[in-house]
Scaffold this active site. Structure first.
Site, mmCIF file in Angstrom:
data_model
loop_
_atom_site.group_PDB
_atom_site.id
_atom_site.type_symbol
_atom_site.label_atom_id
_atom_site.label_comp_id
_atom_site.label_asym_id
_atom_site.label_seq_id
_atom_site.Cartn_x
_atom_site.Cartn_y
_atom_site.Cartn_z
ATOM 1 C CD GLN A 147 -2.786 -93.270 -27.678
ATOM 2 O OE1 GLN A 147 -2.984 -92.081 -27.534
ATOM 3 N NE2 GLN A 147 -3.716 -94.085 -28.109
ATOM 4 N N GLY A 166 -1.927 -82.951 -31.447
ATOM 5 C CA GLY A 166 -2.893 -81.914 -31.137
ATOM 6 C C GLY A 166 -3.249 -81.999 -29.666
ATOM 7 N N GLY A 167 -3.637 -83.197 -29.278
ATOM 8 C CA GLY A 167 -3.997 -83.403 -27.886
ATOM 9 C C GLY A 167 -3.744 -84.834 -27.479
ATOM 10 C CG MET A 168 -1.670 -88.025 -24.752
ATOM 11 S SD MET A 168 -2.122 -89.363 -25.897
ATOM 12 C CE MET A 168 -2.739 -90.586 -24.732
ATOM 13 C CD GLU A 169 -6.237 -90.323 -25.514
ATOM 14 O OE1 GLU A 169 -5.684 -89.408 -26.147
ATOM 15 O OE2 GLU A 169 -6.316 -91.494 -25.941
ATOM 16 C CG HIS A 171 -10.693 -86.165 -30.155
ATOM 17 N ND1 HIS A 171 -11.175 -86.966 -31.171
ATOM 18 C CD2 HIS A 171 -9.594 -86.798 -29.671
ATOM 19 C CE1 HIS A 171 -10.396 -88.031 -31.290
ATOM 20 N NE2 HIS A 171 -9.426 -87.947 -30.394
ATOM 21 C CD GLU A 172 -7.238 -85.331 -27.341
ATOM 22 O OE1 GLU A 172 -7.250 -86.474 -26.841
ATOM 23 O OE2 GLU A 172 -6.865 -85.116 -28.518
ATOM 24 C CG HIS A 187 -9.765 -90.131 -26.019
ATOM 25 N ND1 HIS A 187 -9.938 -91.351 -26.623
ATOM 26 C CD2 HIS A 187 -9.117 -89.344 -26.921
ATOM 27 C CE1 HIS A 187 -9.400 -91.304 -27.842
ATOM 28 N NE2 HIS A 187 -8.904 -90.100 -28.060
ATOM 29 C CD GLU A 230 -7.871 -91.836 -30.909
ATOM 30 O OE1 GLU A 230 -8.676 -90.882 -31.047
ATOM 31 O OE2 GLU A 230 -6.978 -91.852 -30.043
ATOM 32 C CG ASP A 260 2.674 -94.808 -32.806
ATOM 33 O OD1 ASP A 260 1.599 -95.289 -32.393
ATOM 34 O OD2 ASP A 260 3.459 -94.181 -32.080
ATOM 35 C CE1 TYR A 314 -7.837 -89.716 -33.747
ATOM 36 C CE2 TYR A 314 -6.572 -91.300 -35.009
ATOM 37 C CZ TYR A 314 -6.666 -90.412 -33.956
ATOM 38 O OH TYR A 314 -5.605 -90.236 -33.122
ATOM 39 N NE ARG A 343 -2.186 -80.728 -34.073
ATOM 40 C CZ ARG A 343 -3.385 -80.166 -34.079
ATOM 41 N NH1 ARG A 343 -3.490 -78.850 -33.973
ATOM 42 N NH2 ARG A 343 -4.464 -80.902 -34.169
ATOM 43 C CE LYS A 384 -4.964 -81.851 -38.420
ATOM 44 N NZ LYS A 384 -6.058 -81.264 -37.639
HETATM 45 N N1 BES Z 1 -4.868 -90.321 -28.500
HETATM 46 C C1 BES Z 1 -4.687 -89.443 -29.593
HETATM 47 C C2 BES Z 1 -3.256 -89.098 -29.858
HETATM 48 C C3 BES Z 1 -2.366 -90.294 -30.203
HETATM 49 C C4 BES Z 1 -2.799 -91.281 -31.061
HETATM 50 C C5 BES Z 1 -1.112 -90.382 -29.664
HETATM 51 C C6 BES Z 1 -1.962 -92.364 -31.342
HETATM 52 C C7 BES Z 1 -0.286 -91.456 -29.947
HETATM 53 C C8 BES Z 1 -0.716 -92.457 -30.791
HETATM 54 C C9 BES Z 1 -5.476 -88.145 -29.404
HETATM 55 O O1 BES Z 1 -6.696 -88.321 -28.773
HETATM 56 C C10 BES Z 1 -5.782 -87.612 -30.781
HETATM 57 O O2 BES Z 1 -6.394 -88.291 -31.533
HETATM 58 N N2 BES Z 1 -5.334 -86.396 -31.075
HETATM 59 C C11 BES Z 1 -5.540 -85.757 -32.350
HETATM 60 C C12 BES Z 1 -6.599 -84.715 -32.266
HETATM 61 C C13 BES Z 1 -7.991 -85.170 -32.464
HETATM 62 C C14 BES Z 1 -8.925 -83.975 -32.427
HETATM 63 C C15 BES Z 1 -8.213 -85.966 -33.721
HETATM 64 C C16 BES Z 1 -4.273 -85.024 -32.716
HETATM 65 O O3 BES Z 1 -3.340 -85.019 -31.920
HETATM 66 O O4 BES Z 1 -4.204 -84.455 -33.802
HETATM 67 ZN ZN ZN Z 2 -8.116 -89.414 -29.889
#
Ligand code: BES
Ligand code: ZN
Length: 587
Positions: free
Chosen positions: A127, A253-256, A280-281, A284, A303, A358, A366, A539, A541
């Protein structure tokens, strides 16, 4: 159609992808073949694929013999169109290719970047439009494919995918198949020295040996989350739900990824305080993987729905107070970030013309998305809204839909059935206009209100050790740190640290909030910890606010660039893409 793909699926559509790949950790490349099954809607049309950073060696048609192919000019954001001339009898093509250092989906890690340091590691991140950098295909979420794969990995390493694992055959390859059609961004692979621990009969965790037992304990509520999600939104349709804890370089953080969520080790706080990410994941599996955004402008359908579901799961498993705290923190984050965004990026239905998907990434899809759904729940009542959602997932299962599709479904299945209630929400404004409508629900939290009381006492002169902080949980500490005044002296920072030991915090969220303050207020006692964190964790974030804060002063920018020079080779392309801009780095 999808502006982020060169493909023309209305003429020739890929329906199945069959991979046979060798993972070469020395050369840091994958090589082998991708066989694509085709639906020939226009019998005279060529097959048009997306590709970037791929070395295509040859193409064979199922009708027999090699086929002409051409890589078009490279678009900076989208990569190239790979156009393949088809013969009348071709029902599939077999593409021989290898990946390159420009295959941004693949992050190859040296042993020292793993928890145990004993072997290399590879993971992919598809993604939004990175799958085309490791597999030539129609890289749009509007084209769903089934897939299978044979993965040849070095001795001692285990490969896992977002698919059902099959028996290993004599050649030693790991084999997988995904029989439910998924968008290409959900095809994912990881390979390293990993072990599995079960959590329940349908759920467990993969991680490096030194991490896996702790991860299992931290994530032991996952089965309860799956059961809750099913009770709320209908059956879990992917059989197993496993997670893999990746090395800290993972940029998200995570990828579903279906059947196998990819997650950062920074959620392993030791006290389960950051497991909302799992909710969250997991969510999805309904919003995103089952019902998928058809284009990246519809990303909020993935999201926003997922954040809403996440909150419902958290409420059921951990109680209302936990869910409320997380929602209040999220709302503050939204308000803060939205204030900095240009109007077009405050709109749910995204305007991505001329941009990488992106490029418009923010918390808006979200949190504003989730607030719209909470508003609908508020107006129509939880029971009616839950019924609506369950049917929404059911009727659109394994489909990719646009914002307009959702709006039409909402109108006919909810709004038009109760016009008096519908009049209370201006859905069009929520989806198509900037800003946050006044009717946005305002979550409140009594546990965070207690924090506000102590913050007020501190501001009025109480010493840190006099504050009533006994029993505070992570979210309360985050609220505390985020609520400190704009100006703090180094003395005040030191006093807070003496009482609460923030610099030594093992909690990645609390630590990031604290280190941001430490940079802002020149608290140099945290410098070493900051550097260690920036070198270890990939990460985005966390990296983004820390480097942004550093870049605000000349001296800070110099420090940031010195750290970045060392850290950059360990970060994923997704992170360096963001950080290069912040630090004005010429790659
Ligand atoms: N699908 C997203 C990660 C993503 C978004 C990857 C856009 C590439 C492009 C995943 O589900 C996500 O939102 N992860 C968040 C954590 C969530 C608890 C808000 C993250 O990685 O911080
Ligand atoms: Zn997400």
């Amino acid at each position: 159609m999808d502006i982020h793909s060169h493909s023309e699926p209305n003429r020739v559509r890929v329906t199945h992808v069959s991979l046979d790949l060798v993972l070469d950790f020395e050369a840091r490349e994958a090589r082998g073949t991708a066989e694509l099954s085709l639906e020939r809607l226009d019998p005279n049309a060529p097959l048009v694929l997306d590709a970037r950073g791929l070395l295509v060696e040859n193409v064979m048609g199922s009708g027999g013999g090699p086929r002409d192919f051409a890589l078009g000019e490279e678009d900076e954001q989208l990569g190239s169109a790979l156009t393949i001339a088809l013969e009348p009898l071709d029902r599939s093509v077999l593409i021989g290719y290898r990946t390159s250092a420009r295959s941004d989906a693949m992050q190859w890690l040296a042993p020292e970047q793993t928890a145990d340091g004993e072997g290399p590691f590879l993971f992919t991140q598809g993604q939004s439009i990175f799958t085309r950098t490791w597999i030539p295909l129609q890289d749009t979420p509007g084209v769903r494919v089934t897939y299978d794969a044979a993965v040849h990995a070095p001795e001692g390493l285990t490969a896992v995918m977002s698919a059902e694992p099959l028996e290993r055959e004599d050649d030693g390859a790991f084999r997988f198949r995904m029989e439910q059609p998924v968008p290409p961004y959900l095809i994912a692979l990881a390979c390293g020295r990993i072990e599995f621990r079960a959590i329940s009969s349908r759920c467990g965790v993969w991680a490096e040996p030194s991490v896996v037992a702790g991860a299992r304990d931290e994530l032991s509520d996952t089965e309860a989350m799956i059961a809750s999600a099913e009770a709320l939104f209908g059956p879990y349709r992917w059989e197993r739900y496993d997670l893999i804890i990746l090395p800290p370089a993972f940029p998200f953080g995570g990828m579903e990824n279906p059947r196998l969520t990819f997650a950062t080790p920074t959620i392993l706080a030791g006290d389960k305080s950051l497991v909302a990410l799992v909710a969250h994941e997991l969510a999805h599996s309904w919003s995103g993987n089952l019902v998928t955004n058809a284009t990246w402008s519809d990303f909020w359908l993935n999201e926003g729905f997922t954040v809403y579901l996440e909150g419902r799961i958290m409420e059921r498993v951990f109680g209302k107070e936990r869910a409320e705290m997380e929602q209040v923190l999220a709302l503050h984050g939204l308000e803060k970030e939205m204030a900095e965004l240009e109007p077009r990026d405050q709109v749910l239905h995204g305007d991505l013309a001329g941009r990488h998907p992106d490029g418009g990434f923010s918390v808006v899809p979200y949190q504003k998305g989730a607030l719209l759904l909470r508003r609908l729940e508020q107006v129509f009542g939880r029971e009616a809204f839950d019924r609506f959602l369950t049917r929404y997932f059911d009727e659109h299962a394994f489909q990719s839909i646009t914002t307009a599709d959702f709006e039409a479904y909402l109108r006919s299945e909810l709004l038009e059935r109760s016009p008096a209630l519908a009049a209370q929400v201006d859905v069009r404004r929520w989806i198509h206009e900037p800003g946050l409508p006044e009717d946005a629900p305002r979550p409140s939290s009594s546990l965070l209100a207690k924090v506000d009381t102590e913050l007020a006492r501190w501001r009025a002169g109480a010493a840190p050790e006099e504050l009533e902080t006994r029993g505070w949980v992570t979210q309360q500490w985050q609220h505390f740190l985020q609520g400190l005044p704009e100006t703090l002296t180094a003395e005040q920072m030191a006093a807070l640290d003496r009482s609460f030991h923030f610099t030594a915090s093992k909690n990645s969220e609390v630590l990031t909030d604290w280190l941001t303050l430490a940079i802002r207020h020149g608290y140099s006692a945290a410098d070493a910890r900051l550097e260690e964190f920036l070198l270890d964790v990939g990460r985005r974030k966390f990296l983004k606010p820390l480097y942004t804060e550093l870049a605000k002063t000349e001296d800070g920018l110099r420090r940031a660039r010195a750290i970045y020079e060392r850290a950059r080779p360990r970060y994923h392309a997704v992170a360096t893409g963001t950080l290069d801009k912040i630090l004005k780095w010429e790659a």
